[in-house]
Design a protein around this motif. Structure first.
Motif, PDB file in Angstrom:
ATOM      1  N   GLY A  94      -4.255  10.220   1.374  1.00 17.08           N
ATOM      2  CA  GLY A  94      -4.339   9.431  -0.257  1.00 17.08           C
ATOM      3  C   GLY A  94      -5.443   9.120  -0.545  1.00 17.08           C
ATOM      4  O   GLY A  94      -5.294   7.857  -1.081  1.00 17.08           O
ATOM      5  N   GLY A  95      -6.958   9.515   0.034  1.00 14.03           N
ATOM      6  CA  GLY A  95      -8.059   9.146   0.015  1.00 14.03           C
ATOM      7  C   GLY A  95      -8.052  10.285  -1.682  1.00 14.03           C
ATOM      8  O   GLY A  95      -7.917  10.606  -2.741  1.00 14.03           O
ATOM      9  N   GLY A  96      -9.375   9.207  -2.931  1.00 11.83           N
ATOM     10  CA  GLY A  96     -10.174   9.906  -3.845  1.00 11.83           C
ATOM     11  C   GLY A  96     -10.779   8.456  -4.259  1.00 11.83           C
ATOM     12  O   GLY A  96     -11.673   7.624  -4.087  1.00 11.83           O
ATOM     13  N   SER A  97     -10.760   8.928  -5.723  1.00 15.52           N
ATOM     14  CA  SER A  97     -12.156   8.391  -6.322  1.00 15.52           C
ATOM     15  C   SER A  97     -11.369   7.563  -7.587  1.00 15.52           C
ATOM     16  O   SER A  97      -9.893   7.495  -8.397  1.00 15.52           O
ATOM     17  CB  SER A  97     -12.933   9.388  -7.436  1.00 15.52           C
ATOM     18  N   VAL A  98     -10.901   5.754  -7.869  1.00 24.38           N
ATOM     19  CA  VAL A  98     -10.439   4.976  -8.376  1.00 24.38           C
ATOM     20  C   VAL A  98     -12.283   4.014  -8.990  1.00 24.38           C
ATOM     21  O   VAL A  98     -13.195   4.076  -8.707  1.00 24.38           O
ATOM     22  CB  VAL A  98      -9.393   4.393  -7.930  1.00 24.38           C
ATOM     23  N   GLN A  99     -11.426   3.323 -10.164  1.00 24.24           N
ATOM     24  CA  GLN A  99     -12.925   2.151 -10.582  1.00 24.24           C
ATOM     25  C   GLN A  99     -12.021   1.256  -9.847  1.00 24.24           C
ATOM     26  O   GLN A  99     -11.175   1.021  -9.631  1.00 24.24           O
ATOM     27  CB  GLN A  99     -12.195   2.048 -12.110  1.00 24.24           C
ATOM     28  N   ALA A 100     -13.395   0.139 -10.081  1.00 20.98           N
ATOM     29  CA  ALA A 100     -12.965  -0.794  -9.232  1.00 20.98           C
ATOM     30  C   ALA A 100     -12.305  -1.841 -10.295  1.00 20.98           C
ATOM     31  O   ALA A 100     -11.775  -1.706 -10.801  1.00 20.98           O
ATOM     32  CB  ALA A 100     -14.792  -1.693 -10.032  1.00 20.98           C
ATOM     33  N   GLY A 101     -11.559  -2.489  -9.066  1.00 16.76           N
ATOM     34  CA  GLY A 101      -9.900  -3.723  -9.048  1.00 16.76           C
ATOM     35  C   GLY A 101      -8.936  -2.806  -9.205  1.00 16.76           C
ATOM     36  O   GLY A 101      -7.613  -2.774  -9.136  1.00 16.76           O
ATOM     37  N   GLY A 102      -8.810  -0.700  -8.683  1.00 12.75           N
ATOM     38  CA  GLY A 102      -7.937  -0.245  -8.917  1.00 12.75           C
ATOM     39  C   GLY A 102      -7.636  -0.147  -7.433  1.00 12.75           C
ATOM     40  O   GLY A 102      -7.974  -1.049  -6.734  1.00 12.75           O
ATOM     41  N   SER A 103      -6.499   0.820  -7.048  1.00 14.06           N
ATOM     42  CA  SER A 103      -5.710   0.299  -5.973  1.00 14.06           C
ATOM     43  C   SER A 103      -5.706   1.567  -5.586  1.00 14.06           C
ATOM     44  O   SER A 103      -5.572   3.049  -6.266  1.00 14.06           O
ATOM     45  CB  SER A 103      -4.673   0.169  -6.050  1.00 14.06           C
ATOM     46  N   LEU A 104      -5.842   1.384  -4.289  1.00 15.17           N
ATOM     47  CA  LEU A 104      -4.684   3.305  -3.456  1.00 15.17           C
ATOM     48  C   LEU A 104      -4.056   3.103  -2.466  1.00 15.17           C
ATOM     49  O   LEU A 104      -4.363   1.736  -1.840  1.00 15.17           O
ATOM     50  CB  LEU A 104      -6.419   4.376  -3.154  1.00 15.17           C
ATOM     51  N   ARG A 105      -3.765   4.030  -1.901  1.00 16.91           N
ATOM     52  CA  ARG A 105      -2.688   4.255  -0.835  1.00 16.91           C
ATOM     53  C   ARG A 105      -2.731   5.476   0.181  1.00 16.91           C
ATOM     54  O   ARG A 105      -2.811   5.996  -0.099  1.00 16.91           O
ATOM     55  CB  ARG A 105      -0.960   3.530  -0.873  1.00 16.91           C
ATOM     56  N   LEU A 106      -3.678   4.820   1.377  1.00 14.38           N
ATOM     57  CA  LEU A 106      -3.731   5.785   2.524  1.00 14.38           C
ATOM     58  C   LEU A 106      -2.461   5.864   3.478  1.00 14.38           C
ATOM     59  O   LEU A 106      -1.985   5.229   3.119  1.00 14.38           O
ATOM     60  CB  LEU A 106      -4.619   5.413   2.916  1.00 14.38           C
ATOM     61  N   SER A 107      -2.103   6.903   3.587  1.00 14.46           N
ATOM     62  CA  SER A 107      -1.085   7.365   4.978  1.00 14.46           C
ATOM     63  C   SER A 107      -2.389   7.990   5.682  1.00 14.46           C
ATOM     64  O   SER A 107      -3.535   8.748   6.046  1.00 14.46           O
ATOM     65  CB  SER A 107      -0.012   8.426   4.136  1.00 14.46           C
ATOM     66  N   CYS A 108      -1.439   8.250   7.215  1.00 17.57           N
ATOM     67  CA  CYS A 108      -1.977   8.552   8.457  1.00 17.57           C
ATOM     68  C   CYS A 108      -0.285   9.233   9.519  1.00 17.57           C
ATOM     69  O   CYS A 108      -0.172   7.884   9.972  1.00 17.57           O
ATOM     70  CB  CYS A 108      -2.813   7.439   8.681  1.00 17.57           C
ATOM     71  N   VAL A 109      -0.807  10.407   9.596  1.00 14.98           N
ATOM     72  CA  VAL A 109       0.408  11.205  10.200  1.00 14.98           C
ATOM     73  C   VAL A 109      -0.124  11.094  12.034  1.00 14.98           C
ATOM     74  O   VAL A 109      -1.067  12.050  12.079  1.00 14.98           O
ATOM     75  CB  VAL A 109       0.673  12.145   9.589  1.00 14.98           C
ATOM     76  N   ALA A 110       0.403  10.635  12.326  1.00 17.81           N
ATOM     77  CA  ALA A 110       0.236  11.211  14.300  1.00 17.81           C
ATOM     78  C   ALA A 110       1.591  11.795  14.612  1.00 17.81           C
ATOM     79  O   ALA A 110       3.118  11.965  14.550  1.00 17.81           O
ATOM     80  CB  ALA A 110       0.765   9.536  15.046  1.00 17.81           C
ATOM     81  N   SER A 111       1.008  12.830  15.006  1.00 23.87           N
ATOM     82  CA  SER A 111       2.293  14.001  14.867  1.00 23.87           C
ATOM     83  C   SER A 111       1.892  14.718  16.788  1.00 23.87           C
ATOM     84  O   SER A 111       0.984  14.594  17.651  1.00 23.87           O
ATOM     85  CB  SER A 111       1.828  15.043  14.584  1.00 23.87           C
ATOM     86  N   GLY A 112       2.976  15.201  17.625  1.00 29.12           N
ATOM     87  CA  GLY A 112       2.607  16.053  18.447  1.00 29.12           C
ATOM     88  C   GLY A 112       3.132  14.871  19.735  1.00 29.12           C
ATOM     89  O   GLY A 112       4.293  14.086  19.482  1.00 29.12           O
ATOM     90  N   SER A 113       3.366  15.053  20.820  1.00 36.57           N
ATOM     91  CA  SER A 113       4.029  14.265  22.014  1.00 36.57           C
ATOM     92  C   SER A 113       3.100  13.371  22.481  1.00 36.57           C
ATOM     93  O   SER A 113       2.028  13.468  22.480  1.00 36.57           O
ATOM     94  CB  SER A 113       4.493  15.843  23.487  1.00 36.57           C
ATOM     95  N   ILE A 114       4.453  12.338  21.711  1.00 44.47           N
ATOM     96  CA  ILE A 114       3.629  11.034  22.210  1.00 44.47           C
ATOM     97  C   ILE A 114       4.412   9.803  23.090  1.00 44.47           C
ATOM     98  O   ILE A 114       6.042   9.938  22.504  1.00 44.47           O
ATOM     99  CB  ILE A 114       3.738   9.867  20.526  1.00 44.47           C
ATOM    100  N   PHE A 115       4.460   9.470  24.595  1.00 43.10           N
ATOM    101  CA  PHE A 115       5.183   8.597  25.428  1.00 43.10           C
ATOM    102  C   PHE A 115       5.315   7.375  24.500  1.00 43.10           C
ATOM    103  O   PHE A 115       6.421   6.441  24.354  1.00 43.10           O
ATOM    104  CB  PHE A 115       4.622   8.980  26.539  1.00 43.10           C
ATOM    105  N   SER A 116       4.416   6.761  23.838  1.00 47.71           N
ATOM    106  CA  SER A 116       4.534   5.534  22.984  1.00 47.71           C
ATOM    107  C   SER A 116       3.490   4.857  22.321  1.00 47.71           C
ATOM    108  O   SER A 116       2.220   5.681  22.591  1.00 47.71           O
ATOM    109  CB  SER A 116       4.018   4.288  24.886  1.00 47.71           C
TER     110      SER A 116
END
Length: 120
Positions: free
Chosen positions: A8-30
């Motif tokens: 979700g990263g990128g280049s924007v002008q001041a005043g703009g918006s971005l939304r970052l995402s992060c996915v955690a995969s694999g075996s997770i107990f908690s």
């Protein structure tokens, strides 16, 4: 093996918006918490925002009122909505997953980072 991948990263002008995402995969107990950090050139990595397993959030003063952290546990996805971006928000943004995997101690896992560039 737990993997954390940002997007979700990128280049924007001041005043703009971005939304970052992060996915955690694999075996997770908690999940204990997930956080966003950032690191600008020549500076130390700093905490931007975090969210606990109970949903409590915390923000660095420099993003309060502009950034919103949220999580979808079903999708194992962490988000960072960034509004009113400023040139000083330019940095590599990293996702951190504080989790326990089966047969492993509680551990911090890190993504590779995603670049956010804000131009004036």
């Amino acid at each position: 093996q737990v993997q954390v991948v940002e997007s979700g990263g990128g280049s924007v002008q001041a005043g703009g918006s971005l939304r970052l995402s992060c996915v955690a995969s694999g075996s997770i107990f908690s999940f204990h918490a997930m956080r966003w950090y950032r690191q600008a050139p020549g500076k130390q990595r700093e905490l931007v925002a975090g969210i606990s397993s109970g949903g409590a959030t915390n923000y660095a003063d420099f993003v309060k009122g502009r950034f919103t952290i949220s999580i979808n546990y079903a999708k194992r996805t962490l988000y960072l909505q960034m509004n009113s971006l400023k040139p000083e928000d330019t940095a590599v943004y990293y996702c951190n997953a504080d989790v326990t995997a089966p047969s492993r101690p509680r551990t911090d896992y890190w993504g590779q980072g995603t670049q956010v560039t804000v131009s004036s």
